[in-house]
Design a protein around this motif. Sequence first.
Motif, PDB file in Angstrom:
ATOM      1  N   ARG A 441       0.831  -1.204   0.000  1.00 40.14           N
ATOM      2  CA  ARG A 441       0.000   0.000   0.000  1.00 40.14           C
ATOM      3  C   ARG A 441       0.864   1.252   0.000  1.00 40.14           C
ATOM      4  O   ARG A 441       0.603   2.216  -0.704  1.00 40.14           O
ATOM      5  N   VAL A 446      -1.873  -0.116  -4.901  1.00 40.54           N
ATOM      6  CA  VAL A 446      -3.314  -0.350  -4.906  1.00 40.54           C
ATOM      7  C   VAL A 446      -3.814  -0.216  -6.343  1.00 40.54           C
ATOM      8  O   VAL A 446      -3.747   0.862  -6.942  1.00 40.54           O
ATOM      9  N   ARG A 448      -6.945  -0.927  -7.459  1.00 40.59           N
ATOM     10  CA  ARG A 448      -8.297  -0.401  -7.516  1.00 40.59           C
ATOM     11  C   ARG A 448      -8.867  -0.412  -6.108  1.00 40.59           C
ATOM     12  O   ARG A 448      -8.489  -1.249  -5.293  1.00 40.59           O
ATOM     13  N   ARG A 449      -9.769   0.511  -5.819  1.00 45.19           N
ATOM     14  CA  ARG A 449     -10.286   0.614  -4.459  1.00 45.19           C
ATOM     15  C   ARG A 449     -11.697   1.178  -4.473  1.00 45.19           C
ATOM     16  O   ARG A 449     -12.027   2.019  -5.309  1.00 45.19           O
ATOM     17  N   ASN A 450     -12.527   0.688  -3.556  1.00 46.08           N
ATOM     18  CA  ASN A 450     -13.803   1.348  -3.268  1.00 46.08           C
ATOM     19  C   ASN A 450     -13.998   1.328  -1.759  1.00 46.08           C
ATOM     20  O   ASN A 450     -13.071   0.984  -1.009  1.00 46.08           O
ATOM     21  N   SER A 454     -10.198  -3.366  -1.517  1.00 48.09           N
ATOM     22  CA  SER A 454      -9.161  -2.898  -2.437  1.00 48.09           C
ATOM     23  C   SER A 454      -8.535  -4.084  -3.146  1.00 48.09           C
ATOM     24  O   SER A 454      -8.518  -5.209  -2.627  1.00 48.09           O
ATOM     25  N   MET A 481     -15.689  -5.931  -5.688  1.00 52.15           N
ATOM     26  CA  MET A 481     -14.239  -6.045  -5.746  1.00 52.15           C
ATOM     27  C   MET A 481     -13.785  -7.502  -5.805  1.00 52.15           C
ATOM     28  O   MET A 481     -12.735  -7.802  -6.376  1.00 52.15           O
TER      29      MET A 481
END
Length: 765
Positions: A441, A446, A448-450, A454, A481
């Motif tokens: 991190r 990262v 992709r993330r929501n 992640s 995800m």
Amino acid sequence: MKQIRSLAVLGAGRMGAQIAAHGVNAGLDVLLLDLDRETAKAGLERARGLSPDPFFTRDGATRIAVGGFDTDLDRIAGRDWIVEAIVEDLEPKRQLLARVDDLRRADAVVSSNTSGLPIASIAAGRSDGFRRHSLGTHFFNPPRYLPLLEVIPTADTDPAVVDAIAAFADRRLGKGVVIARDTPGFIANRIATYAVLRILRLLSDGAYGVEEVDALTGPAIGRPSSATCRTLDIAGLDILGRVAATLAERLDGEEDAFALPPLVARMIESGLIGARAGQGFYKKAGERGKRTILTLDPESLEFREPRPAALPDLEAAQAVGDLGERVRALFTGRGRAGAFLRATLGPTLLYAAEAAPAIAGSIDDVDRAMRWGFGWEHGPFELWDAIGADAVLEACAVSEPPALVRELRAPSGPDAGAPGRFRAGRLPPAGVGLEALRAARERGAVVRRNAGASLVDLGDGVLAVEFHSKMNTLGGDAVEMLTAGAEEAARNFQALVVGNEAVNFSAGANLMLVLLEAQEENWDEIDLMVRAFQAAVVGLREAPVPVVVAPAGLALGGGCEIALHADRVQAAAETYMGQVEVGVGLIPAGGGTKELLGRFVESAPSGAADLQPFVRRAFELIGFGTVSTSAADARRLGLLRDVDGVTMNRERLLGDAKSLALALAPAYQPPAPGRTLAAGGPDLRAALALGVHLAWRGGRISDHDALIGRKLAHVLAGGDIPHAMPVGERHLLDLEREAFLSLCGEPKTQERMAHTLKTGKALRN
């Protein structure tokens, strides 16, 4: 050194018996000795009754041999490791180890479990070979659950012995190992005792109340929820008194630092020593079921109704999400919370910096000791980083900082003493698994993330799906995800790992979302939610790259279903898996019912005519909402398979999962789609339904339990098929979803969901 396969524990008291229990957990051949065989048996029996359970599985105690020093001490001759854990008194330890010296195998390791006695003095006078193989091993209570193990070599200890025990304790016992110097209190107890005495002085002076102290020394500053006073009630104030007295006696010039505050001395004299006496800082009052918790008034030593802590600056700081920023804001604040921390935490950080060179080989080991031994989220030097050296020194009115601070703090200039600069020059962290995720991190890996999860590039061609919602519950974001992770791994990676560094892998579906949709009768929305989750877990099963799921802590409901669909599971030893949906009036609908049916039916002998015993295993596992007590217990239940792995050290879990995924990758062949499973049809459904009816008639289950049981039987039998026959996975998934939707519409199911959300407990209505 030869490998450690066998263990002898000398002393069957509370600690000795639990060390023996954890040796069995690690797969060792364990011998437990005490004064005589009956005393050893009694100690083992007490350990079996402890809560929390020191054993991974119910039969663990049966694998410990017992004996007495009077008749069986010679049985230690074949043991690889001998742990002395008798009374905390120097002379009895020396006398016993003199006998051990004559009996031990030449290459056997001998260690003393002590919280502070000098290891060199315990081993003094023994043979050269004994002293080379002798060291201290300070386990923290309870040994199964508290990660810290302080390993204390003497000047005579062979470095190879230290390395061997440290490596074994790390990998096989699952311990966070720190090497401590042979000094009073070693690392963790010395700093923790200093810290708690600073806090108790303010309480004793009347500056703060019991509730305020616990509000200021709990989760708000990254400490356990039991904080200070509740923790001392559990541990015992008399024990604190003995530890403090020993440190005051053995540390020249530090008598005042470890002197008991008057309040604590008065409490011990009055028998207010904590939970063992039924009263300490807190006391239970009232009858069973109507009990309240009363709080001690420090001045009168009488108990009173609890009072909420009125600390506006603490309440304001709770909105700060980052722990380091929150502690800095509190520490530098002008309110009562800030004054408290400057008077307690400030001197503790200063003391840690002064003592560190004498008690540990690195400041990292000091931080690890406090994290692993006492549940501090940030160790002392991490807190120096967060608060800033100048703020700490100013709070302590120190003009000349300790040498360690001068050496490690930031250089002169505008950033001198700024937060985040004190850690320059620190050693790499010991935990290779979780640290890989943190480092990924930090380097911006990262993908992709929501809000719910992640995708993180772990390096070496491995992608990770990391959940990060509260309790890692599974809502639409996390499900999205999971699907995206399988697709991204198929395009650009060799393997996929599903795991995280949180305490709990996943507590299951976001129940609040399900309940709100059910109350609004939005059946199409619930149907879409379930279909999406089913598609996500099937996507993991059918991904063209190997998928390894790495659960730890709670892996319940949907979290368990994710693990059931993995190619392999690499579970932390402390993993509590189960399909618990019945407790909220539902059945597993993310493939869990289907997977357990397949797992148990496929375990039947080839050509078995009667599938009922195998299907019943799945029925009872789901119907009782059984949760494993450990990863070993999950294997016994069938939630883990023989091919799945277990990692004893939680810090290494993701590293082990990544290694397993890479080992599978070169020759990986995804399972063929269109799997079929044997279903028992109407005869099997009738047999299961009869069991439900008899349980209902006997008053063991409610009407609603019976309804859930019949729907579960319908799914496990294959639905409305005319006879026993193979059915496809999609057919079973449809049955799961239909049963789930119909139960969502039941008022009693909605009552169960609401009750669980409010209380955290299941309702049997």
